[in-house]
Design a protein around this motif. Sequence first.
Motif, PDB file in Angstrom:
ATOM      1  N   ASN A 119       0.849  -1.183   0.000  1.00 19.88           N
ATOM      2  CA  ASN A 119       0.000   0.000   0.000  1.00 19.88           C
ATOM      3  C   ASN A 119       0.889   1.238   0.000  1.00 19.88           C
ATOM      4  N   PHE A 120       1.561   1.510   1.132  1.00 26.35           N
ATOM      5  CA  PHE A 120       2.452   2.660   1.225  1.00 26.35           C
ATOM      6  C   PHE A 120       3.847   2.285   0.738  1.00 26.35           C
ATOM      7  N   GLU A 121       4.503   3.237   0.099  1.00 27.70           N
ATOM      8  CA  GLU A 121       5.830   3.015  -0.453  1.00 27.70           C
ATOM      9  C   GLU A 121       6.633   4.305  -0.337  1.00 27.70           C
ATOM     10  N   THR A 122       7.924   4.194  -0.419  1.00 30.25           N
ATOM     11  CA  THR A 122       8.790   5.372  -0.395  1.00 30.25           C
ATOM     12  C   THR A 122       8.745   6.101  -1.730  1.00 30.25           C
ATOM     13  N   LEU A 123       9.260   7.318  -1.741  1.00 28.94           N
ATOM     14  CA  LEU A 123       9.478   8.028  -2.995  1.00 28.94           C
ATOM     15  C   LEU A 123      10.747   7.488  -3.646  1.00 28.94           C
ATOM     16  N   GLU A 124      10.857   7.696  -4.949  1.00 31.59           N
ATOM     17  CA  GLU A 124      12.085   7.283  -5.641  1.00 31.59           C
ATOM     18  C   GLU A 124      13.296   8.012  -5.059  1.00 31.59           C
ATOM     19  N   LEU A 125      13.098   9.264  -4.691  1.00 36.91           N
ATOM     20  CA  LEU A 125      14.168  10.031  -4.060  1.00 36.91           C
ATOM     21  C   LEU A 125      14.674   9.318  -2.812  1.00 36.91           C
ATOM     22  N   THR A 126      13.771   8.840  -1.986  1.00 39.67           N
ATOM     23  CA  THR A 126      14.153   8.140  -0.755  1.00 39.67           C
ATOM     24  C   THR A 126      14.961   6.891  -1.066  1.00 39.67           C
ATOM     25  N   ALA A 160      19.989  16.394   0.495  1.00 40.86           N
ATOM     26  CA  ALA A 160      19.503  17.698   0.950  1.00 40.86           C
ATOM     27  C   ALA A 160      18.041  17.893   0.564  1.00 40.86           C
ATOM     28  N   ASP A 161      17.671  17.459  -0.640  1.00 37.67           N
ATOM     29  CA  ASP A 161      16.282  17.559  -1.090  1.00 37.67           C
ATOM     30  C   ASP A 161      15.381  16.716  -0.197  1.00 37.67           C
ATOM     31  N   LEU A 162      15.823  15.494   0.112  1.00 39.06           N
ATOM     32  CA  LEU A 162      15.044  14.621   0.986  1.00 39.06           C
ATOM     33  C   LEU A 162      14.859  15.243   2.367  1.00 39.06           C
ATOM     34  N   GLU A 163      15.932  15.756   2.931  1.00 36.93           N
ATOM     35  CA  GLU A 163      15.863  16.365   4.261  1.00 36.93           C
ATOM     36  C   GLU A 163      14.928  17.570   4.261  1.00 36.93           C
ATOM     37  N   LYS A 164      14.966  18.360   3.192  1.00 38.84           N
ATOM     38  CA  LYS A 164      14.087  19.525   3.080  1.00 38.84           C
ATOM     39  C   LYS A 164      12.626  19.084   3.026  1.00 38.84           C
ATOM     40  N   GLN A 165      12.328  18.109   2.175  1.00 42.05           N
ATOM     41  CA  GLN A 165      10.950  17.639   2.046  1.00 42.05           C
ATOM     42  C   GLN A 165      10.445  17.006   3.336  1.00 42.05           C
ATOM     43  N   LEU A 166      11.313  16.239   4.001  1.00 40.38           N
ATOM     44  CA  LEU A 166      10.913  15.595   5.241  1.00 40.38           C
ATOM     45  C   LEU A 166      10.635  16.643   6.333  1.00 40.38           C
ATOM     46  N   GLY A 167      11.478  17.658   6.388  1.00 39.89           N
ATOM     47  CA  GLY A 167      11.262  18.733   7.353  1.00 39.89           C
ATOM     48  C   GLY A 167       9.946  19.443   7.113  1.00 39.89           C
ATOM     49  N   GLU A 168       9.634  19.716   5.841  1.00 41.80           N
ATOM     50  CA  GLU A 168       8.374  20.375   5.499  1.00 41.80           C
ATOM     51  C   GLU A 168       7.181  19.480   5.836  1.00 41.80           C
ATOM     52  N   ALA A 169       7.317  18.176   5.549  1.00 42.29           N
ATOM     53  CA  ALA A 169       6.219  17.243   5.832  1.00 42.29           C
ATOM     54  C   ALA A 169       5.928  17.183   7.325  1.00 42.29           C
ATOM     55  N   LYS A 170       6.982  17.134   8.138  1.00 42.11           N
ATOM     56  CA  LYS A 170       6.798  17.075   9.588  1.00 42.11           C
ATOM     57  C   LYS A 170       6.182  18.366  10.123  1.00 42.11           C
ATOM     58  N   ALA A 171       6.615  19.500   9.560  1.00 40.06           N
ATOM     59  CA  ALA A 171       6.048  20.781   9.985  1.00 40.06           C
ATOM     60  C   ALA A 171       4.577  20.878   9.601  1.00 40.06           C
TER      61      ALA A 171
END
Length: 532
Positions: A119-126, A160-171
Amino acid sequence: MNKNNFLKSLLTVAAIGAMPFLGMAQQRPNWQNLDLKTDTIFGISTDKAYKELLKGKKSTKVIVAVNDGGVEAQHEDLKRIMWVNTKEVAGNGVDDDKNGYIDDINGWNFIGGPKESVNFETLELTRLVRRDQARFANTTDANVAEKDKKDFDTFKARRADLEKQLGEAKANLSGITGFKNALDNLVKKMGKENPTAEDFANYKPTTEIEGRLQAALAEPLKQMSFKDFYEDQIVEGFDYYSRQANYNLNLDYNPRSIVGDDPNNSKEKFYGNNDVAGPDAMHGSHVAGIIAADRTNQLGIMGVADNVAIMGVRCTPNGDERDKDVANAIRYAVDNGAKVINMSFGKPYTWDKAVVNEAMKYAVSKDVLIVQAAGNENKDIDTENNFPNHKDLDAKTIASWITIGASGPKDDETLKASFSNFGKTQVDVFAPGVQIYSTVPGSKYKYLDGTSMASPVVAGLAGLIRSYYPKLTAAQVKEIIVKSVVKVNHNVEYKKGEGDDAPKVSVPFSDLCISGGIVNAYNALKLAATYK
């Protein structure tokens, strides 16, 4: 899949003054099939085509594959039009037709395993960061080998892109959680499960937060009920950012063991299961209904095409699809008779573009038309990555592959859907993709936005053309669809960049796609009749 712009704009309760509600297009079932001149709505004139061009005309059944996240084969508006593999005996556990897929009655699921499905999967970036993180575990700028420097720089940029997206998602998850909790408390105090706009207006706030919530709900509740707002915006937003933080962008999450294949072996073809619905068939069922929901049963909606069979091929999870699965899904559809394949998915990174390209070429060699959604990031995909794409493919392949942007119902500056990607050389045509009403699991119906909805409008049109003019090639069908658009001779507006303060730009619609117009079933069928 469409990343709801409303969700991206949600503010925390602590900061909110007024909810950044983007509003909804006027909801009208079937608007995509209406006619601009007759109905003053910029549909594709399907109804007009049936009345004036197709009445009494014979057609041949065409198989259209929905390569997606799952299709509910027993939906009241889909069950009659699902593809059935008559060479296979249902439930006997034997590969009767010897195609390598056991009991594939309505299609196949390439992200399923012996016991369950992904069902749930990671992004290709991840996945790319996880792979390269192991490779460069002990590497620094000081000790990186010269031969690895380019790859190391790429890894750092992706990380860096992953860390940015993850930070935004958590916020965002924190913000919408706060909003949801405060709203839940307020509604509990009001003592009504589904309060009206009037109820909110008459409520006397006892705290500053309650006052802000009251202001935030004023505009949305003019357009929808509180229940619909809560389910479609708040719950959806909470679930969306939860998925991002816990699954999509989580380096420690990897569900692929469910499937039991070797995900790094792109040559592997025989894996998966026959559950074409999977754990979440919302998106694929909606796509299938747009293409071909039963036009004869007086239920729900009417699809674009009246004589096609929907083949469900599950290859996209709640996360990014894997290139291996995409390629195998294309080949499965082709080998089992599909003449049109709808692909309402895409991603900014790729693991194995070559294997997808080879599958595309294979489809073209078998006279199959690929219809793909352009994506929902409001980006120019001439310059921004969006995979799959045909930037390095031959002209023959491109001639049988059509990419679709999303349009709205009004013939004015808002015609380009605010979320739709575009590209003067990469997007071929636009089609209705705003507030499209279609089938969802449980024999229900729902309005959804996205190029994911625009693409099946065109896939339905392609199936319609191929069923009434079966001698036409895939390349000819694409040519007809592109040549027969209703040209848009005015400017449209869109936001250039992200955020509420991003400036609006006004550009000729012809700058957004190759054809400069919106697909039209009436014009396309008239043109098809002239081909020999």
